[in-house]
Design a protein around this motif. Structure first.
Motif, short mmCIF file in Angstrom:
data_model
loop_
_atom_site.label_atom_id
_atom_site.label_comp_id
_atom_site.label_asym_id
_atom_site.label_seq_id
_atom_site.Cartn_x
_atom_site.Cartn_y
_atom_site.Cartn_z
N LYS A 214 0.83 -1.22 0.00
CA LYS A 214 0.00 0.00 0.00
C LYS A 214 0.86 1.27 0.00
CE LYS A 214 -1.91 -1.37 3.83
NZ LYS A 214 -1.26 -2.69 3.87
N SER A 215 1.86 1.30 0.90
CA SER A 215 2.67 2.51 1.00
C SER A 215 3.53 2.71 -0.24
CB SER A 215 3.56 2.46 2.25
OG SER A 215 2.75 2.37 3.39
N THR A 216 4.01 1.61 -0.81
CA THR A 216 4.81 1.71 -2.03
C THR A 216 3.97 2.28 -3.15
OG1 THR A 216 5.98 -0.26 -1.25
CG2 THR A 216 6.38 0.40 -3.53
N ILE A 226 6.67 7.87 2.13
CA ILE A 226 6.13 7.17 3.28
C ILE A 226 6.99 5.94 3.54
CG2 ILE A 226 4.10 5.97 4.21
CD1 ILE A 226 3.60 8.89 3.74
N TYR A 227 7.19 5.62 4.79
CA TYR A 227 7.99 4.46 5.17
C TYR A 227 7.37 3.17 4.62
CZ TYR A 227 10.42 1.21 8.33
OH TYR A 227 11.15 0.20 8.85
N ALA A 228 8.08 2.54 3.70
CA ALA A 228 7.62 1.25 3.18
C ALA A 228 8.72 0.25 3.46
CB ALA A 228 7.36 1.34 1.68
N ALA A 234 4.26 -1.76 8.86
CA ALA A 234 5.22 -0.67 8.69
C ALA A 234 4.50 0.67 8.85
CB ALA A 234 5.89 -0.76 7.33
N THR A 235 3.27 0.72 8.38
CA THR A 235 2.49 1.96 8.47
C THR A 235 1.46 1.85 9.58
OG1 THR A 235 2.60 2.10 6.08
CG2 THR A 235 1.00 3.54 7.18
N LEU A 236 1.42 2.84 10.41
CA LEU A 236 0.40 2.85 11.45
C LEU A 236 -0.54 4.02 11.31
CD1 LEU A 236 0.93 2.07 15.11
CD2 LEU A 236 -0.09 0.77 13.29
N SER A 254 -5.47 8.34 0.71
CA SER A 254 -4.98 8.00 2.06
C SER A 254 -4.37 6.62 2.07
CB SER A 254 -6.12 7.98 3.07
OG SER A 254 -6.89 9.12 2.99
N ASP A 255 -3.25 6.51 2.75
CA ASP A 255 -2.60 5.23 3.01
C ASP A 255 -3.02 4.83 4.43
OD1 ASP A 255 -0.90 3.06 3.01
OD2 ASP A 255 0.90 4.24 3.46
N THR A 256 -3.41 3.60 4.64
CA THR A 256 -3.92 3.24 5.96
C THR A 256 -3.16 2.06 6.56
OG1 THR A 256 -5.55 1.71 5.07
CG2 THR A 256 -6.27 3.97 5.37
MG LIG Z 1 2.37 0.71 4.74
#
Ligand SMILES: [Mg+2]
Ligand SMILES: Nc1nc2c(ncn2[C@@H]2O[C@H](COP(=O)(O)OP(=O)(O)OP(=O)(O)O)[C@@H](O)[C@H]2O)c(=O)[nH]1
Length: 381
Positions: A214-216, A226-228, A234-236, A254-256
């Motif tokens: 998702k973050s990538t 965003i940290y991937a 990895a994502t909070l 939005s990244d969740t």
């Molecule tokens: Mg993530």
């Protein structure tokens, strides 16, 4: 990342414990536990497996296995036993007494990862609430020994020693306080969203199983950083960015937080404010790791959580990500109404990104078309 290692200069060392009750996905769940342990920063020195019809009331595993576990902990100089299951408070207590080591269940491990990752004020409040909820069932007489340990609950860290020293009444008070603060933040988010809605901006949420990419994908689409990472959770914190799509104008994406099997209910509840982003979206991109053999199971799991948070009505497009790992080509597939249902992409190589833009443009045109129809109806009468 918080570093509260118990061992000077070293990692916490752990033995994993997993019992096969005959579930179809047993191997995958053990694999996932390994990934969770690594994501928590544990040095896994061994695994003990067993087969049972049902959990033992006292130790979850039988007393023979429990002794075996004790020997393995001692032999490998490990200080934590991580169970691939949820333990009752008394099982956890009995095990800690017997093993003279810390015992962490699956929920405790997930909560620990969350506590290491939480960065935003809201994220920290949400994790603290979930941890206290998890702890409140366990805070009984006989647990005072934890106060002497560094950290306390979870693998390490936790809401902090001061909280652990509180009695139930104070704990209840803190839970109430956290709930109130989070409700306020939820309200603020709602206001921000309403403002965006008034300006007719399309809102997209990326949802999916943890580590799906998702973050990538988010970074690829928004050029954000965003940290991937190849880590679970990895994502909070929900991150929201604007992107410009010629056919739709401004789009908010939005990244969740990722989902996982048996996501502790206390977490789903505590993360209500950030997960609300998905509920309120115009469109969900459900990101899937196409290369994962358990992907269909993961899709079902994500849909289950979406239903739980009330987002099952939001239109969803499944993004089959990571096609570079399985040698597939970018592609779009449509449902029986001609709407885009799935898109195959690689967030890493960027293949298929134009298909995602196409999907955004189509969804935008369609929802505006519907609004236009309603408008002309009004006009006629
Ligand atoms: Mg993530
Ligand atoms: N080969 C390949 N790797 C990918 C692709 N997309 C993501 N990854 C890798 O998969 C791992 C997880 O990616 P993330 O973007 O952090 O996944 P996430 O869904 O945000 O995960 P959480 O935030 O932990 O829930 C990272 O190591 C990425 O580099 C892809 O299309 N191809």
């Amino acid at each position: 990342m918080k570093s509260l290692f118990d061992r000077p200069g070293g990692f916490d060392a752990a033995i994993l414990v997993s019992v096969d009750f005959g579930e179809f996905d047993y191997e995958e769940s053990l694999q996932e536990l390994r990934h969770l342990a690594a994501s928590a920063g544990l040095d896994v020195r061994g695994t003990i497996e067993g087969k049972r019809a049902k959990p033992d009331a006292k130790y979850f595993v039988g007393s023979g296995k429990a002794e075996e576990l004790k020997a393995m902990l001692d032999g490998s100089e490990s200080n934590i036993a991580v169970f691939n299951h949820d333990l009752s408070p008394s099982q956890q207590r009995n095990l800690e007494k017997l093993l003279e080591a810390r015992v962490v269940d699956r929920t405790g491990l997930i909560l620990d990862i969350f506590s290491q990752r939480a960065k935003s004020h809201e994220g920290k409040l949400q994790v603290e609430l979930a941890q206290l909820e998890h702890l409140s069932t366990r805070l009984v007489k006989g647990w005072t020994h934890l106060e002497r340990q560094k950290g306390g609950i979870g693998v390490r860290g936790g809401p902090g020693e001061t909280q652990l020293e509180l009695d139930r009444r104070l704990l209840g008070k803190r839970v109430k306080q956290l709930r109130e603060k989070l409700a306020k933040l939820k309200n603020q988010r709602g206001m921000q969203r309403r403002a965006r809605r008034r300006s007719n901006v399309m809102m997209i949420s990326l949802v999916g199983y943890t580590n799906a990419g998702k973050s990538t994908l988010f970074n690829r689409l928004t050029k954000a950083k965003i940290y991937a990472a190849d880590q679970l959770f990895a994502t909070l914190d929900t991150t929201t960015h604007k992107m410009w799509v010629p056919e739709c104008g401004q789009v908010v994406i939005s990244d969740t937080v990722g989902f996982i099997k048996h996501l502790p209910h206390s977490l789903v509840e505590a993360f209500g404010a950030t997960l609300d982003e998905a509920v309120q979206a115009d469109l969900l991109f459900h990101v899937v790791d196409t290369a994962n053999p358990a992907r269909d199971d993961q899709i079902r799991e994500v849909n289950k959580v979406l239903k739980e948070i009330g987002a099952e009505e939001v239109h969803q497009i499944v993004i089959y990500n990571q096609i570079d790992r399985v040698g597939l080509q970018p592609a779009i597939a449509r449902d029986e109404y001609g709407k885009i249902a799935t898109i195959h992409v690689s967030a890493k190589t960027g293949e298929g990104m134009e298909l995602i833009r196409q999907a955004l443009a189509e969804h935008y045109a369609e929802s505006n078309h519907q609004q236009g129809d309603a408008g002309s109806d009004n006009y006629q009468y």
